[in-house]
Motif scaffolding. Structure first.
Motif, PDB file in Angstrom:
ATOM      1  N   ASN A  59       0.813  -1.092   0.084  1.00 24.96           N
ATOM      2  CA  ASN A  59       0.004  -0.078  -0.099  1.00 24.96           C
ATOM      3  C   ASN A  59       0.902   1.351  -0.273  1.00 24.96           C
ATOM      4  N   GLU A  60       1.903   1.204   0.737  1.00 21.29           N
ATOM      5  CA  GLU A  60       2.787   2.502   0.870  1.00 21.29           C
ATOM      6  C   GLU A  60       3.555   2.706  -0.409  1.00 21.29           C
ATOM      7  N   LEU A  61       3.493   1.570  -1.375  1.00 18.66           N
ATOM      8  CA  LEU A  61       4.249   1.684  -2.624  1.00 18.66           C
ATOM      9  C   LEU A  61       3.306   2.190  -3.340  1.00 18.66           C
ATOM     10  N   LEU A  62       2.087   1.820  -3.262  1.00 16.20           N
ATOM     11  CA  LEU A  62       0.915   2.501  -4.362  1.00 16.20           C
ATOM     12  C   LEU A  62       0.699   3.974  -3.852  1.00 16.20           C
ATOM     13  N   GLU A  63       0.700   4.221  -2.704  1.00 14.35           N
ATOM     14  CA  GLU A  63       0.591   5.449  -2.284  1.00 14.35           C
ATOM     15  C   GLU A  63       1.722   6.470  -2.421  1.00 14.35           C
ATOM     16  N   ARG A  64       1.787   7.656  -1.827  1.00 15.51           N
ATOM     17  CA  ARG A  64       2.631   8.500  -2.032  1.00 15.51           C
ATOM     18  C   ARG A  64       3.940   8.237  -1.340  1.00 15.51           C
ATOM     19  N   ASN A  65       3.801   7.471  -0.203  1.00 12.80           N
ATOM     20  CA  ASN A  65       5.081   7.412   0.425  1.00 12.80           C
ATOM     21  C   ASN A  65       6.260   7.211   0.247  1.00 12.80           C
ATOM     22  N   VAL A  66       6.308   5.908  -0.840  1.00 10.81           N
ATOM     23  CA  VAL A  66       7.905   5.468  -1.323  1.00 10.81           C
ATOM     24  C   VAL A  66       8.251   6.623  -2.297  1.00 10.81           C
ATOM     25  N   LEU A  67       7.122   7.157  -3.176  1.00  7.02           N
ATOM     26  CA  LEU A  67       7.518   8.052  -4.028  1.00  7.02           C
ATOM     27  C   LEU A  67       8.174   9.378  -3.284  1.00  7.02           C
ATOM     28  N   GLN A  68       7.558   9.852  -2.458  1.00  8.38           N
ATOM     29  CA  GLN A  68       8.267  10.981  -1.571  1.00  8.38           C
ATOM     30  C   GLN A  68       9.782  10.576  -1.100  1.00  8.38           C
ATOM     31  N   LYS A  69       9.791   9.434  -0.453  1.00 10.35           N
ATOM     32  CA  LYS A  69      11.201   9.203  -0.189  1.00 10.35           C
ATOM     33  C   LYS A  69      12.235   9.018  -1.282  1.00 10.35           C
ATOM     34  N   GLU A  72      12.943  12.561  -2.101  1.00  6.37           N
ATOM     35  CA  GLU A  72      14.110  13.145  -1.283  1.00  6.37           C
ATOM     36  C   GLU A  72      15.559  12.902  -1.638  1.00  6.37           C
ATOM     37  N   ILE A  73      15.475  11.761  -1.929  1.00  7.48           N
ATOM     38  CA  ILE A  73      17.035  11.129  -2.345  1.00  7.48           C
ATOM     39  C   ILE A  73      17.539  11.786  -3.833  1.00  7.48           C
ATOM     40  N   ASN A  74      16.373  11.821  -4.702  1.00  7.59           N
ATOM     41  CA  ASN A  74      16.821  12.352  -6.156  1.00  7.59           C
ATOM     42  C   ASN A  74      17.895  11.438  -6.760  1.00  7.59           C
ATOM     43  N   PRO A  75      17.571  10.191  -6.902  1.00  6.95           N
ATOM     44  CA  PRO A  75      18.546   9.035  -7.535  1.00  6.95           C
ATOM     45  C   PRO A  75      18.726   9.517  -8.931  1.00  6.95           C
ATOM     46  N   ASP A  76      19.883   9.180  -9.508  1.00  7.97           N
ATOM     47  CA  ASP A  76      20.206   9.021 -10.811  1.00  7.97           C
ATOM     48  C   ASP A  76      19.715   7.863 -11.522  1.00  7.97           C
ATOM     49  N   LEU A  77      19.782   6.749 -10.914  1.00 10.49           N
ATOM     50  CA  LEU A  77      19.067   5.419 -11.441  1.00 10.49           C
ATOM     51  C   LEU A  77      18.472   4.665 -10.422  1.00 10.49           C
ATOM     52  N   ILE A  78      17.231   4.239 -10.512  1.00 12.16           N
ATOM     53  CA  ILE A  78      16.567   3.197  -9.603  1.00 12.16           C
ATOM     54  C   ILE A  78      16.807   1.802 -10.211  1.00 12.16           C
ATOM     55  N   VAL A  79      17.193   0.896  -9.342  1.00 14.21           N
ATOM     56  CA  VAL A  79      17.750  -0.531 -10.044  1.00 14.21           C
ATOM     57  C   VAL A  79      16.699  -1.290  -9.269  1.00 14.21           C
ATOM     58  N   LEU A  80      15.947  -2.324  -9.834  1.00 14.30           N
ATOM     59  CA  LEU A  80      15.074  -3.197  -9.451  1.00 14.30           C
ATOM     60  C   LEU A  80      16.117  -4.481  -9.560  1.00 14.30           C
ATOM     61  N   ALA A  81      16.372  -4.997  -8.564  1.00 14.58           N
ATOM     62  CA  ALA A  81      17.598  -6.159  -8.164  1.00 14.58           C
ATOM     63  C   ALA A  81      16.648  -7.402  -7.601  1.00 14.58           C
ATOM     64  N   GLY A  82      15.908  -8.392  -8.149  1.00 18.25           N
ATOM     65  CA  GLY A  82      14.841  -9.141  -7.394  1.00 18.25           C
ATOM     66  C   GLY A  82      13.718  -8.501  -6.780  1.00 18.25           C
ATOM     67  N   PHE A  83      13.306  -7.460  -7.337  1.00 13.90           N
ATOM     68  CA  PHE A  83      12.128  -6.853  -6.674  1.00 13.90           C
ATOM     69  C   PHE A  83      10.742  -7.335  -7.413  1.00 13.90           C
ATOM     70  N   LEU A  84       9.893  -7.972  -6.626  1.00 10.09           N
ATOM     71  CA  LEU A  84       8.906  -8.579  -7.135  1.00 10.09           C
ATOM     72  C   LEU A  84       7.489  -8.231  -7.083  1.00 10.09           C
ATOM     73  N   LEU A  85       7.331  -6.876  -6.706  1.00  7.98           N
ATOM     74  CA  LEU A  85       6.115  -6.269  -6.819  1.00  7.98           C
ATOM     75  C   LEU A  85       6.261  -5.375  -8.075  1.00  7.98           C
ATOM     76  N   LYS A  86       5.147  -5.259  -8.798  1.00 12.20           N
ATOM     77  CA  LYS A  86       4.790  -4.533 -10.000  1.00 12.20           C
ATOM     78  C   LYS A  86       5.292  -3.023  -9.735  1.00 12.20           C
ATOM     79  N   PHE A  87       5.978  -2.211 -10.466  1.00 11.30           N
ATOM     80  CA  PHE A  87       6.648  -0.957 -10.116  1.00 11.30           C
ATOM     81  C   PHE A  87       5.230   0.193 -10.434  1.00 11.30           C
ATOM     82  N   PRO A  88       5.038   1.066  -9.615  1.00 14.69           N
ATOM     83  CA  PRO A  88       3.837   1.722  -9.810  1.00 14.69           C
ATOM     84  C   PRO A  88       4.085   2.852 -10.927  1.00 14.69           C
ATOM     85  N   GLU A  89       3.178   3.163 -11.819  1.00 14.93           N
ATOM     86  CA  GLU A  89       3.269   4.047 -12.978  1.00 14.93           C
ATOM     87  C   GLU A  89       3.484   5.386 -12.614  1.00 14.93           C
ATOM     88  N   ASN A  90       3.275   6.009 -11.278  1.00 15.05           N
ATOM     89  CA  ASN A  90       3.279   7.471 -10.894  1.00 15.05           C
ATOM     90  C   ASN A  90       5.012   7.470 -10.812  1.00 15.05           C
TER      91      ASN A  90
END
Length: 187
Positions: A59-69, A72-90
């Motif tokens: 739920n936190e992934l689908l809501e704004r909580n994870v996006l906000q975090k 805040e980090i402002n990464p150059d790259l997000i890497v999914l390494a064995g991440f099993l949930l569907k990544f949110p479109e937002n």
């Protein structure tokens, strides 16, 4: 220094390999590991390298909580390494061509919902495939359908089992994933 955020759901061997690679190269740094699994071994691996860990629910992934975090980090790259949930479109929309995934098969074969880990290796052995491999691809709104960045293959024999296929795939992942991440960050 470029910033990498890693998402993982399980053992975290690829996440740790990426962490170690960039500690040595000093081109970039894994600044945080995100996981949806409070029991994932990736938590221990990240903490052993003093990397902050964010544990969240679906739920936190689908809501704004994870996006906000992430923002805040402002990464150059997000890497999914064995991440099993569907990544949110937002999140995908805000980070176009900045989110990549590694898949333990040669896409477009053996991709999609439910196709991960031993399930893929079992299907490959059952179908008597002569080769398999890894695919590193951009993440889009569909499972395993983003543009392919890199593929590496490995030959299979009639003696291969799902477990031996997993070992061969793990070797490819460990060798190529950090190299491709480094290449993308250098472009």
């Amino acid at each position: 220094m470029k910033k990498i955020v890693v998402f993982a759901s399980g053992s975290g061997s690829n996440a740790e390999n990426i962490i170690k690679h960039f500690k040595e190269t000093k081109i970039a740094k894994v600044v945080s590991v995100f996981t949806n699994n409070p029991n994932a071994k990736v938590i221990e691996r990240a903490k052993n390298h003093q990397i902050p860990v964010e544990i969240f629910s679906k739920n936190e992934l689908l809501e704004r909580n994870v996006l906000q975090k992430i923002q805040e980090i402002n990464p150059d790259l997000i890497v999914l390494a064995g991440f099993l949930l569907k990544f949110p479109e937002n999140i995908i929309e805000l980070y176009p061509n900045k989110i990549i995934n590694i898949h333990p098969a040669l896409l477009p074969n053996y991709g999609g919902k439910g196709m991960y880990g031993i399930h893929i290796h079992r299907a490959i052995v059952n179908n008597k495939e002569k080769e398999t491999g890894i695919s590193i691809h951009y993440v889009n709104e569909h499972y395993d359908e983003g543009a392919i960045i890199f593929q590496a293959n490995v030959a299979l024999t009639d003696q291969d089992t799902p477990e031996t296929v997993a070992e061969k795939i793990h070797e490819l992942e460990q060798k190529h994933f950090p190299e491709i991440i480094q290449r993308l960050l250098s472009e």
